[in-house]
Design an enzyme around this catalytic site. Structure first.
Site, PDB file in Angstrom:
ATOM      1  N   CYS A 111      -0.320   4.136   2.393  1.00  0.00           N
ATOM      2  CA  CYS A 111      -0.128   3.961   3.835  1.00  0.00           C
ATOM      3  C   CYS A 111       1.348   4.005   4.226  1.00  0.00           C
ATOM      4  O   CYS A 111       1.715   4.628   5.222  1.00  0.00           O
ATOM      5  CB  CYS A 111      -0.718   2.622   4.284  1.00  0.00           C
ATOM      6  N   ASP A 112       2.186   3.334   3.457  1.00  0.00           N
ATOM      7  CA  ASP A 112       3.572   3.136   3.863  1.00  0.00           C
ATOM      8  C   ASP A 112       4.566   4.048   3.157  1.00  0.00           C
ATOM      9  O   ASP A 112       5.735   4.094   3.531  1.00  0.00           O
ATOM     10  CB  ASP A 112       3.962   1.669   3.630  1.00  0.00           C
ATOM     11  N   CYS A 130       0.832  -1.203   0.000  1.00  0.00           N
ATOM     12  CA  CYS A 130       0.000   0.000   0.000  1.00  0.00           C
ATOM     13  C   CYS A 130       0.868   1.254   0.000  1.00  0.00           C
ATOM     14  O   CYS A 130       1.373   1.663   1.067  1.00  0.00           O
ATOM     15  CB  CYS A 130      -0.932   0.014   1.211  1.00  0.00           C
TER      16      CYS A 130
END
Length: 526
Positions: A346-347, A343
């Site tokens: 997100c990361d 992702c």
């Protein structure tokens, strides 16, 4: 986090749902962020007479910016370390509501499972306040903790605990630790957490209960295809149960949606909410946070649930969708959460000003590369085929980017790491067969989807890609078992197509129940 008037008014209305008095205890000590946290908490507790706050020693292991949430004069099971703003604000408010007696909205069979856990379990969840999937994980474990005093959950803002993040080698969120040991990284949910506890011999629950209520149809999957099927069948007045790990499926993870006809622009979260609301408008039994272990064929089919229940039904619709495809190369699974991620939204922030790779030259991969290019120093975009497969408009943007380097005709062979951190990816030039290494700190895998069909592999026919083979009406190789959406052989995996396939399959099921199903044989079978 700034708590504005409208937000406070909304939260205050939620606190009207509290049944019990809830106490927040803030760990004593000093910290640069402690005054901000105390101010934040005071504003929240001022919204309800059922809330109170105390400053005291919770436990010496906690930080001065750790606070607990518990019923008044009861031991706490839920802890937050940091100011729960951003995406975690909802997790914080829901934790107060659940501790205060408001329903967790979990199926009773799942609640029974959770309450039967008799071992001491201490979860730590490291999050980023910008992470969109972190709240779902935090809320899942908080629900578990709110139902069983043997279980504790501490949510930590990774940005405020950098030393601890480095010590534990965390490079992706959410990262979950159980009793001090790494458990998992990335998206998860209650049934998967319970399953992991079983695998670690921390939990035993083998009780099987046959539901005597005969269903007309059990729909497996809560994405656009499954919900569309449920709505159409319910409108026929049929007895329908929908079983899903999570409502929304992969749609929930999609940030922007601009090709759903008649809806100019929406988000995955908003569309999921709309789908769920539409579903609840009909008489459909919804069993969420439950995995289907297996199904059995026969005049009456049986659906075996992770909760221990066995459902009896005349027909089944499989609408389980798909999941991210893995590279299946050395170093991928070993470094998940330590430099390997799926992702970018997100990361990505973990790799600010660092070099990363994106594997996959389709729309998802190219979009990920473009998103990351605004955060990281350099993106290496790796594609197995001779050319990128993304839309021309995206490829043109890549060509204009100054920090994206494209490697086509390139096979990913191994992800290498040192002391628990990714250091590079070994690639093969498919033309001259020479290997080379790209030095980097993170690898984002974006190579498509795998159908979630394993649990029916021995029941219905699958093709070489694992997709369920269906005809134009959603029929599988077994009479009375149907499938629709991304788990099937339909050629285009799009939300609008899945909705249409779900509706069409439901109409096919209704037609079968009216014309072909032998009610006399069913009576004998029951």
């Amino acid at each position: 986090m700034k708590l504005k008037g409208d937000l406070l008014k909304t939260v205050s209305s939620y606190f009207d749902l509290l049944e019990d008095n809830v106490e927040i205890i803030l760990q004593i000590g000093s910290h640069p962020k402690r005054d901000d946290l105390l101010d934040f908490l005071n504003k929240i507790i001022s919204l309800s007479a059922k809330l109170s706050i105390t400053e005291a020693e919770i436990d010496s292991k906690y930080s001065p910016i750790t606070f607990s949430i518990s019923k008044k004069d009861r031991d706490a099971s839920i802890f937050f370390s940091g100011i729960p703003g951003g995406h975690e604000f909802n997790s914080f408010i829901l934790a107060i509501l659940h501790v205060g007696g408001h329903s967790t909205k979990l199926d009773e069979s799942v609640i029974s499972q959770i309450k039967s856990i008799d071992k001491q379990l201490d979860f730590q969840v490291f999050v980023s306040l910008d992470c969109q999937i972190c709240p779902e994980v935090v809320q899942a474990i908080n629900k578990i903790a709110s139902l069983n005093s043997n279980i504790k959950c501490e949510t930590l803002d990774g940005g405020l605990f950098q030393d601890l993040v480095k010590e534990k080698g965390i490079q992706a969120v959410p990262s979950i630790f159980l009793n001090g040991e790494f458990l998992s990284s990335g998206k998860t949910n209650i049934p998967k957490i319970i399953d992991s506890l079983k695998q670690k011999n921390l939990f035993m629950f083998e009780k099987r209960v046959l539901d005597k209520d005969l269903k007309d149809c059990v729909i497996i999957g809560g994405g656009p295809a499954g919900i569309s099927s449920a709505v159409y069948l319910a409108r026929k007045g049929l007895n329908v149960t929908l079983v899903a790990e999570t409502i929304g499926g992969q749609v929930k993870e999609t940030l922007g949606i601009e090709n759903l006809i008649s809806v100019i622009e929406t988000t995955g979260e908003k569309l999921t909410s709309d789908l769920h609301g539409h579903l609840l408008d009909y008489d459909v039994q919804v069993k969420e946070q439950i995995i289907v272990d297996k199904i059995s064929d026969g005049t009456l089919k049986k659906v075996y649930l992770s909760s221990g229940e066995i459902l009896q039904t005349k027909t089944i619709i499989i609408a389980t969708g798909a999941r991210w495809r893995e590279l299946n190369i050395p170093g991928e699974k070993e470094n998940l959460g330590k430099g390997v991620a799926y992702c970018p939204h997100c990361d990505g922030p973990f790799f600010k000003n660092k070099e990363v790779a994106v594997v996959g030259g389709g729309n998802s991969g190219v979009e990920a590369a473009l998103d990351l290019s605004g955060i990281v120093r350099k993106v290496s975009l790796i594609e197995f085929m001779p050319n990128l497969k993304a839309d021309k408009i995206l490829i043109d943007k890549v060509k204009q980017s100054k920090n994206i380097e494209v490697f086509t005709n390139t096979a990913s062979k191994e992800i290498i790491s040192n002391k628990g951190k990714v250091e590079g990816i070994v690639c093969e030039n498919r033309v001259d067969k020479n290997n080379f290494t790209i030095k980097l700190k993170g690898v984002f895998v974006q190579i498509g989807l795998v159908p979630n069909s394993k649990f029916v592999a021995n029941i219905v026919n699958l093709n070489e890609f694992g997709e369920i083979v269906i005809d134009e009406n959603g029929n599988t190789s077994k009479k009375g078992i149907y499938a629709c959406g991304d788990v099937t052989t339909i050629p285009y995996k799009q939300i609008v197509i899945s909705m249409g396939e779900g509706a069409k399959t439901a109409l096919s099921v209704a037609d079968y129940l009216i014309k072909d199903f032998d009610s006399m044989r069913v009576k004998e079978a029951v």
